[in-house]
Design an enzyme around this catalytic site. Sequence first.
Site, PDB file in Angstrom:
ATOM      1  N   PHE A 137      53.668  41.375  75.696  1.00 16.92           N
ATOM      2  CA  PHE A 137      52.412  40.942  75.068  1.00 16.92           C
ATOM      3  C   PHE A 137      51.577  40.228  76.113  1.00 16.92           C
ATOM      4  O   PHE A 137      52.023  39.265  76.730  1.00 16.92           O
ATOM      5  CB  PHE A 137      52.656  40.011  73.870  1.00 16.92           C
ATOM      6  CG  PHE A 137      51.356  39.679  73.177  1.00 16.92           C
ATOM      7  CD1 PHE A 137      50.774  40.574  72.287  1.00 16.92           C
ATOM      8  CD2 PHE A 137      50.671  38.506  73.469  1.00 16.92           C
ATOM      9  CE1 PHE A 137      49.557  40.303  71.682  1.00 16.92           C
ATOM     10  CE2 PHE A 137      49.452  38.224  72.867  1.00 16.92           C
ATOM     11  CZ  PHE A 137      48.887  39.120  71.971  1.00 16.92           C
ATOM     12  N   ASP A 222      53.248  36.728  83.869  1.00 11.25           N
ATOM     13  CA  ASP A 222      52.517  36.156  82.746  1.00 11.25           C
ATOM     14  C   ASP A 222      53.381  35.027  82.189  1.00 11.25           C
ATOM     15  O   ASP A 222      54.346  35.257  81.458  1.00 11.25           O
ATOM     16  CB  ASP A 222      52.259  37.241  81.693  1.00 11.25           C
ATOM     17  CG  ASP A 222      51.592  36.692  80.427  1.00 11.25           C
ATOM     18  OD1 ASP A 222      51.580  35.458  80.239  1.00 11.25           O
ATOM     19  OD2 ASP A 222      51.106  37.504  79.621  1.00 11.25           O
ATOM     20  N   LYS A 251      48.582  28.762  76.903  1.00 12.30           N
ATOM     21  CA  LYS A 251      49.164  28.044  75.763  1.00 12.30           C
ATOM     22  C   LYS A 251      49.381  26.531  75.918  1.00 12.30           C
ATOM     23  O   LYS A 251      48.564  25.741  75.477  1.00 12.30           O
ATOM     24  CB  LYS A 251      50.458  28.733  75.335  1.00 12.30           C
ATOM     25  CG  LYS A 251      50.175  30.107  74.714  1.00 12.30           C
ATOM     26  CD  LYS A 251      51.336  30.626  73.924  1.00 12.30           C
ATOM     27  CE  LYS A 251      50.927  31.736  72.978  1.00 12.30           C
ATOM     28  NZ  LYS A 251      50.864  33.076  73.538  1.00 12.30           N
TER      29      LYS A 251
END
Length: 396
Positions: A137, A222, A251
Amino acid sequence: MNKEAVMAADAAHYMPVFNRYPIVLERGEGCTVYDADGKAYLDFLAGIAVNALGHAHPALVRAIADQAGKMIHCSNLFYTAVQAKLATRLAALSGLDRVFLANSGAEANEGAIKLARKWGQAKQPGKGRVVSALHSFHGRTLATLMATGQPKYQAGFDPLPTGFSYVPYGDLAALKAQMGADVCAVLLEPIQGEGGVHVPAPGYLAEVKALCEAHGALLIFDEIQTGVGRTGKMFAFEHEGIKPDIVTLAKGLAGGVPIGAFLAAEEVAKAFSAGDHGSTFGGNPLASAAALAVLDVIEAQSLLAQADKMGRYFSEKLQGLANEFPALVKEVRGRGLLLGMELTKEGRGIVLDCMAQGVIINCTAGNVLRFVPPLIVTETEIDRVITVLAEVFRRQ
Ligand SMILES: *Cc1c(COP(=O)(O)O)cnc(C)c1O
């Protein structure tokens, strides 16, 4: 506005893209959030691995308020000391040289892909393909949903950007077969988060790095979910003794204030020159001050060691549950405070039952319960979640 009115207004006017839980949240403190009726929940989702310091952390609140009182935003046409400090700090922590600040994870990855392509094209025309993993993702913008190796996110959005290919995560032979002179980068999560908390075999990421070097391609990690202490180190790549060419963050970085970042080694970053990339909001004083406060608290309160310790404790307790409920639990996976429990059935019912009992967790990939509590979580809070999970599992 009461709960029904909020849900009705959302149903009438918000884009119908979220499958929300029937809870209206109002405020939080530490690892606890409260709904509009004052009901308390232990928050082991933390805004999807975002609230690294929990809710309303005094140091973060103060940093945001102080900065808001001075200046929230001024554009990247000017220098600010807070942004310069954050760039310096991130470079020192990562061992990479240069930083670009954006506003989200997808934007961080989008920028990283642009940088890798600019770098590749300077080496050789056509060197622009990005190889990523199935079940990965990487975001929802057009380029990052192409990097995301899950066709369900791409369906219906044609025409789609080109130049992406996919390999099974953990499969070196498959990656080797995909490598070629046209590959500018391999993009991987060090642990797949949304895809179901998949931890690769030890040595896999180092082998990927070697493969990238052999084929003149960049390695992009990532670390949007795994970074900023989540796995017990500032960056998950530190567990492997390797360093990527580019790393992306978002995040947890500013504890809930929107931010994204991509960091790169000097020889890669110099592929960019003035005008090649930009952002109006990215790295504004408010977001930069929030990120600096998060990094300060992580350091001052030894939250990396804490995440490691609590992660081991939590993982052991989850394994205990797995042993107690072998028909329901297939496997416990993860590292630090990024933990997953694969069930033998869909997890949404269990998640809703936990919420009714005052515990917020979520389920990813259909049947993987995901636990990403704030890095400040305590043993007592973990024990409470384990007790509730045992009650909920008994009812299954
Ligand atoms: C959440 C996430 C993203 C996307 O971040 P957004 O801020 O939602 O754009 C990208 N990559 C990974 C690994 C993520 O966990």
